[in-house]
Design a protein around this motif. Structure first.
Motif, PDB file in Angstrom:
ATOM      1  N   ASN A   1       0.831  -1.213   0.000  1.00 39.81           N
ATOM      2  CA  ASN A   1       0.000   0.000   0.000  1.00 39.81           C
ATOM      3  C   ASN A   1       0.862   1.257   0.000  1.00 39.81           C
ATOM      4  O   ASN A   1       0.591   2.196  -0.746  1.00 39.81           O
ATOM      5  CB  ASN A   1      -0.922   0.019   1.221  1.00 39.81           C
ATOM      6  CG  ASN A   1      -2.149  -0.860   1.024  1.00 39.81           C
ATOM      7  OD1 ASN A   1      -2.324  -1.452  -0.033  1.00 39.81           O
ATOM      8  ND2 ASN A   1      -2.973  -0.953   2.048  1.00 39.81           N
TER       9      ASN A   1
ATOM     10  N   HIS B   1      -0.102   2.805  -3.396  1.00 44.76           N
ATOM     11  CA  HIS B   1      -1.044   3.915  -3.193  1.00 44.76           C
ATOM     12  C   HIS B   1      -0.351   5.171  -2.648  1.00 44.76           C
ATOM     13  O   HIS B   1      -0.797   6.271  -2.892  1.00 44.76           O
ATOM     14  CB  HIS B   1      -2.157   3.523  -2.220  1.00 44.76           C
ATOM     15  CG  HIS B   1      -2.875   2.255  -2.600  1.00 44.76           C
ATOM     16  ND1 HIS B   1      -3.513   2.110  -3.809  1.00 44.76           N
ATOM     17  CD2 HIS B   1      -3.066   1.093  -1.927  1.00 44.76           C
ATOM     18  CE1 HIS B   1      -4.062   0.894  -3.857  1.00 44.76           C
ATOM     19  NE2 HIS B   1      -3.797   0.258  -2.738  1.00 44.76           N
TER      20      HIS B   1
ATOM     21  N   ASP C   1       4.127   6.987   4.574  1.00 48.13           N
ATOM     22  CA  ASP C   1       4.383   7.523   3.235  1.00 48.13           C
ATOM     23  C   ASP C   1       3.873   8.946   3.170  1.00 48.13           C
ATOM     24  O   ASP C   1       3.163   9.411   4.050  1.00 48.13           O
ATOM     25  CB  ASP C   1       3.719   6.633   2.160  1.00 48.13           C
ATOM     26  CG  ASP C   1       2.203   6.657   2.241  1.00 48.13           C
ATOM     27  OD1 ASP C   1       1.602   7.733   2.049  1.00 48.13           O
ATOM     28  OD2 ASP C   1       1.603   5.583   2.510  1.00 48.13           O
TER      29      ASP C   1
ATOM     30  N   SER D   1     -11.691  -0.563  -3.228  1.00 48.43           N
ATOM     31  CA  SER D   1     -10.341  -0.301  -3.705  1.00 48.43           C
ATOM     32  C   SER D   1     -10.382   0.757  -4.794  1.00 48.43           C
ATOM     33  O   SER D   1     -11.277   0.764  -5.628  1.00 48.43           O
ATOM     34  CB  SER D   1      -9.738  -1.582  -4.290  1.00 48.43           C
ATOM     35  OG  SER D   1      -8.515  -1.290  -4.929  1.00 48.43           O
ATOM     36  N   THR D   2      -9.413   1.668  -4.775  1.00 50.38           N
ATOM     37  CA  THR D   2      -9.329   2.648  -5.853  1.00 50.38           C
ATOM     38  C   THR D   2      -8.397   2.139  -6.943  1.00 50.38           C
ATOM     39  O   THR D   2      -8.153   2.817  -7.928  1.00 50.38           O
ATOM     40  CB  THR D   2      -8.790   4.002  -5.340  1.00 50.38           C
ATOM     41  OG1 THR D   2      -7.520   3.763  -4.723  1.00 50.38           O
ATOM     42  CG2 THR D   2      -9.746   4.627  -4.339  1.00 50.38           C
TER      43      THR D   2
ATOM     44  N   SER E   1      -8.255  -3.486  -7.188  1.00 48.32           N
ATOM     45  CA  SER E   1      -7.833  -4.758  -6.602  1.00 48.32           C
ATOM     46  C   SER E   1      -8.883  -5.159  -5.566  1.00 48.32           C
ATOM     47  O   SER E   1      -9.980  -4.607  -5.544  1.00 48.32           O
ATOM     48  CB  SER E   1      -6.420  -4.666  -6.042  1.00 48.32           C
ATOM     49  OG  SER E   1      -6.253  -3.511  -5.267  1.00 48.32           O
TER      50      SER E   1
ATOM     51  N   GLY F   1      -9.213  -4.798  -2.311  1.00 43.82           N
ATOM     52  CA  GLY F   1      -9.626  -3.894  -1.246  1.00 43.82           C
ATOM     53  C   GLY F   1      -9.754  -4.569   0.113  1.00 43.82           C
ATOM     54  O   GLY F   1     -10.504  -4.134   0.980  1.00 43.82           O
TER      55      GLY F   1
ATOM     56  N   GLY G   1      -6.854  -5.378   1.874  1.00 43.53           N
ATOM     57  CA  GLY G   1      -5.557  -5.236   2.542  1.00 43.53           C
ATOM     58  C   GLY G   1      -5.672  -4.640   3.932  1.00 43.53           C
ATOM     59  O   GLY G   1      -5.248  -5.247   4.919  1.00 43.53           O
ATOM     60  N   LEU G   2      -6.253  -3.468   4.033  1.00 40.17           N
ATOM     61  CA  LEU G   2      -6.315  -2.794   5.330  1.00 40.17           C
ATOM     62  C   LEU G   2      -7.294  -3.476   6.275  1.00 40.17           C
ATOM     63  O   LEU G   2      -6.973  -3.744   7.430  1.00 40.17           O
ATOM     64  CB  LEU G   2      -6.709  -1.318   5.144  1.00 40.17           C
ATOM     65  CG  LEU G   2      -5.570  -0.406   4.682  1.00 40.17           C
ATOM     66  CD1 LEU G   2      -6.103   0.975   4.352  1.00 40.17           C
ATOM     67  CD2 LEU G   2      -4.491  -0.304   5.750  1.00 40.17           C
TER      68      LEU G   2
HETATM   69  N1  ADP Z   1      -0.824   4.216   1.975  1.00 42.72           N
HETATM   70  C1  ADP Z   1      -1.943   4.589   1.316  1.00 42.72           C
HETATM   71  N2  ADP Z   1      -2.019   5.809   0.727  1.00 42.72           N
HETATM   72  C2  ADP Z   1      -3.131   6.187   0.055  1.00 42.72           C
HETATM   73  N3  ADP Z   1      -4.224   5.412  -0.077  1.00 42.72           N
HETATM   74  C3  ADP Z   1      -4.228   4.202   0.483  1.00 42.72           C
HETATM   75  C4  ADP Z   1      -3.093   3.725   1.205  1.00 42.72           C
HETATM   76  N4  ADP Z   1      -3.391   2.504   1.660  1.00 42.72           N
HETATM   77  C5  ADP Z   1      -4.631   2.207   1.232  1.00 42.72           C
HETATM   78  N5  ADP Z   1      -5.143   3.231   0.527  1.00 42.72           N
HETATM   79  C6  ADP Z   1      -6.482   3.297  -0.079  1.00 42.72           C
HETATM   80  O1  ADP Z   1      -7.309   2.324   0.522  1.00 42.72           O
HETATM   81  C7  ADP Z   1      -7.810   1.426  -0.466  1.00 42.72           C
HETATM   82  C8  ADP Z   1      -7.931   0.060   0.114  1.00 42.72           C
HETATM   83  O2  ADP Z   1      -6.639  -0.462   0.445  1.00 42.72           O
HETATM   84  P1  ADP Z   1      -6.479  -1.989   0.681  1.00 42.72           P
HETATM   85  O3  ADP Z   1      -7.457  -2.400   1.732  1.00 42.72           O
HETATM   86  O4  ADP Z   1      -5.055  -2.294   0.946  1.00 42.72           O
HETATM   87  O5  ADP Z   1      -6.919  -2.631  -0.690  1.00 42.72           O
HETATM   88  P2  ADP Z   1      -6.232  -2.528  -2.127  1.00 42.72           P
HETATM   89  O6  ADP Z   1      -4.790  -2.240  -1.912  1.00 42.72           O
HETATM   90  O7  ADP Z   1      -6.482  -3.864  -2.711  1.00 42.72           O
HETATM   91  O8  ADP Z   1      -6.919  -1.445  -2.860  1.00 42.72           O
HETATM   92  C9  ADP Z   1      -6.855   1.543  -1.611  1.00 42.72           C
HETATM   93  O9  ADP Z   1      -7.448   1.202  -2.830  1.00 42.72           O
HETATM   94  C10 ADP Z   1      -6.460   2.998  -1.554  1.00 42.72           C
HETATM   95  O10 ADP Z   1      -7.439   3.808  -2.138  1.00 42.72           O
END
Ligand code: ADP
Ligand code: MG
Lengths: 137, 311, 125
Positions: free
Chosen positions: A52, A56, A81, A98-99, A102, A104, A106-107
């Motif tokens: 991420n 991102h 970051d 997810s933006t 993918s 979405g 991860g977090l």
């Molecule tokens: N470090 C980051 N900086 C900016 N946006 C983030 C960051 N981490 C996550 N995001 C935002 O949160 C969304 C969801 O993240 P995540 O749950 O990891 O799923 P994915 O990576 O598959 O999109 C991302 O699509 C992005 O928009």
């Protein structure tokens, strides 16, 4: 209270950097007696958050800390970051959003893998995620 | 794959007592090389008094009814007196290295094994020092010299005491950990009922911590036994609510990922009602009412796979 | 077989077998997907076994690549079976909420290949 026994700062600028962070976390977890399940949980979380920060967040760094509270060992990892930040935190933490087209997960998924999870982010101000996991008795 | 049982290690290793820690600990107890040299110089004194000191020491300890309980018979008393003489002489070896530390740590761990809490040996150490103070003042005419000698003993005995307590705590935690592992084992009794078929009868409430242990134990066994199916019998689970159902679904999904199948049995009328009323979708699970049917179903699944696999 | 990535893909009868033994970072994972699809096209394989015994961790990104590879292979007429997933990997993925429902699984390579044989015997596509 937990003491920081040792700390390592690592950059996250490339995919290989993400792997190095993950490997460092794995080595430390194994050294500290985390079982296979806890180790996989921690390193998978590190992989998600490292990616991420890179994808991102446009790159940043990780701080890995080995903690001790007298009876147990802990590993804390902070990802930072200076990217665009997260606008809709509630939606992202709910999962499935997810933006980047993918999964979405991860977090939201990472949050379920660790004992402590903390996220700070504001649009334009970057993102900081702290996770921590402790050995079980 | 299995959670490995660590090979027996030295106590210093377990406690991460390395050269750095030795240095730091000695500094804190102000235990210098001069102290060790002075103690070494007192070796003749120690040899002269060894037997009386140990006799005196046990007279005091054995006169306390509760302390006495740790020394049930004469044989034990003879043995500990012998150990005590060695211990006493080692104070005057003039060496305080990692080997010395390991030896002292063993003393603490041994006390934990016989259930002797730190308060007893802190008291015992006090007796020890009292006896030593009497002897040294009687033997060494120069009061300044006697005082310095006593100070050195105090430092080393204090240092020893800290090690004994460290070891006691570590041994105690270890015992606790082993008990918890045993309880975990008992709460997930996975049984092999047939080649490639396992059975887990669940009894008692399932909270999220236990649910996680169940999932981990089930996965390890399915892989370890190359099981194609595991029957989870929930007849003994008092309450099946959304959370429990969700845990069972997760376990089913995880078992599927490693290549096995979960068959859920022991579903009472009430549990069936709850599951439907709660709107939990368990359509991905194989479910039957009775354990016997579950075993039949499992045999069918395995048999089918084996026979078609062979053609 | 000609490949972009460095994960070998072997031919076993009318099926393909690939064993992932290295840390999959994103570029490697994508190259792997590409290689598998090209191999299916070139060989006309009807089945694919992906062995991940060697993977100590699989995050949602890699899991998705694997699941997608299976779906793409299906479109090209090859049935995919994922084998050898470790206990801790399965537990982690399920806890994260990605159970890879679209992919068929087996305990190990032998079981996976046997399942593909069984499908063939039944005349399923
Ligand atoms: N470090 C980051 N900086 C900016 N946006 C983030 C960051 N981490 C996550 N995001 C935002 O949160 C969304 C969801 O993240 P995540 O749950 O990891 O799923 P994915 O990576 O598959 O999109 C991302 O699509 C992005 O928009
Ligand atoms: Mg992500």
């Amino acid at each position: 209270m937990a003491d920081v026994v040792q700390r390592w700062e690592m950059p996250i600028r490339t995919e290989d950097d993400v792997i190095l962070v993950r490997r460092k976390a794995r080595m430390l977890a194994q050294e500290r007696g985390f079982d296979a399940f806890a180790t996989a949980a921690l390193t998978t979380a590190a992989s998600e958050l490292g990616r991420n920060a890179l994808v991102h967040g446009g790159g940043g760094g990780a701080l890995i800390e080995h903690l001790a509270d007298g009876t147990r060992s802990g590993i804390r990892i902070t990802f930072v970051d200076r990217g665009p930040g997260i606008a809709d935190m509630a939606r992202v933490l709910a999962g499935g959003y997810s933006t980047a087209r993918s999964l979405g997960l991860g977090l939201s998924g990472t949050r379920r893998l660790v004992e402590e999870f903390d996220i700070e982010s504001a649009p334009g101000a970057g993102t900081k995620v702290v996770i921590c996991k402790w050995t079980r008795y | 794959m299995n959670r490995a049982v660590p090979a027996p290690r030295s106590l210093s290793e377990t406690l991460k007592f390395d050269a750095r820690e030795l240095n730091s600990r000695r500094t804190f107890f102000q235990l210098s090389d001069d102290d060790l040299a002075r103690l070494k110089g007192l070796r003749p004194f120690a040899e002269r008094h060894m037997d009386d000191v140990v006799e005196d020491f046990y007279r005091l300890i054995l006169s306390h009814p509760e302390a006495r309980r740790f020394f049930p018979d004469d044989e034990t008393i003879r043995r500990v007196k012998r150990l005590q003489r060695d211990y006493f002489l080692q104070l005057f070896d003039g060496v305080c290295d990692l080997a010395y530390v390991e030896n002292r740590l063993r003393v603490g761990a041994a006390h934990e094994r016989i259930g002797m809490a730190p308060r007893w040996y802190i008291g015992a150490y006090r007796h020890y020092l009292a006896i030593l103070l009497d002897r040294i003042t009687a033997d060494v005419p120069d009061p300044a010299e006697a005082r310095a000698s006593y100070q050195s003993m105090l430092r080393l005995v204090g240092f020893d005491m800290s090690l004994a307590i460290d070891a006691y705590i570590a041994a105690n935690l270890d015992t606790l950990g082993r008990h918890q592992a045993a309880i975990r084992e008992l709460s997930t009794p996975v049984i092999k009922v047939h080649d490639h078929i396992l059975l887990l009868p669940l009894v008692g409430a399932i909270d999220s911590e236990r649910a996680q242990q169940i999932m981990e134990a089930v996965l390890l066994r399915v892989i370890g036994e190359k099981a194609r199916a595991i029957i989870i019998d929930i007849a003994g689970v008092p309450v099946v609510d959304t959370r429990v159902a969700d845990h069972l679904l997760k376990t089913t999904a995880a078992v599927r990922l490693v290549g096995g199948k979960v068959i859920l049995t022991g579903i009472s009328a009430q549990v069936a009602r709850t599951i439907v009323q709660l709107g939990v979708d368990i359509s991905t699970m194989y479910t039957v009412a009775e354990l016997s049917e579950g075993i039949e179903l499992a045999l069918g699944l395995v048999g089918k796979q084996i026979s078609t696999g062979a053609t | 077989m000609s490949q972009r990535g460095n994960i070998p893909i072997l031919r076993v009868g009318s099926n393909l077998l690939t064993t992932i033994h290295i840390d999959l970072h994103d570029t490697i994972a994508e190259a792997f997907q590409e290689d598998v699809l090209v191999a299916i096209k070139n060989t006309g394989a009807k089945g694919l076994v992906i062995d991940i015994t060697g993977l100590e961790e699989v995050d949602t990104y890699v899991a998705r690549i694997l699941a997608d590879t299976g779906r793409m292979a299906a479109l090209m007429g090859a049935h995919t079976i994922l084998v050898g997933m470790r206990a801790e990997v399965a537990a982690t993925l399920v806890r994260m909420g990605f159970a890879m429902d679209t992919v068929e699984t087996a305990l190990d390579v032998d079981d996976g290949l046997a399942m593909l044989q069984a499908r063939k015997a039944l005349g399923r596509k």
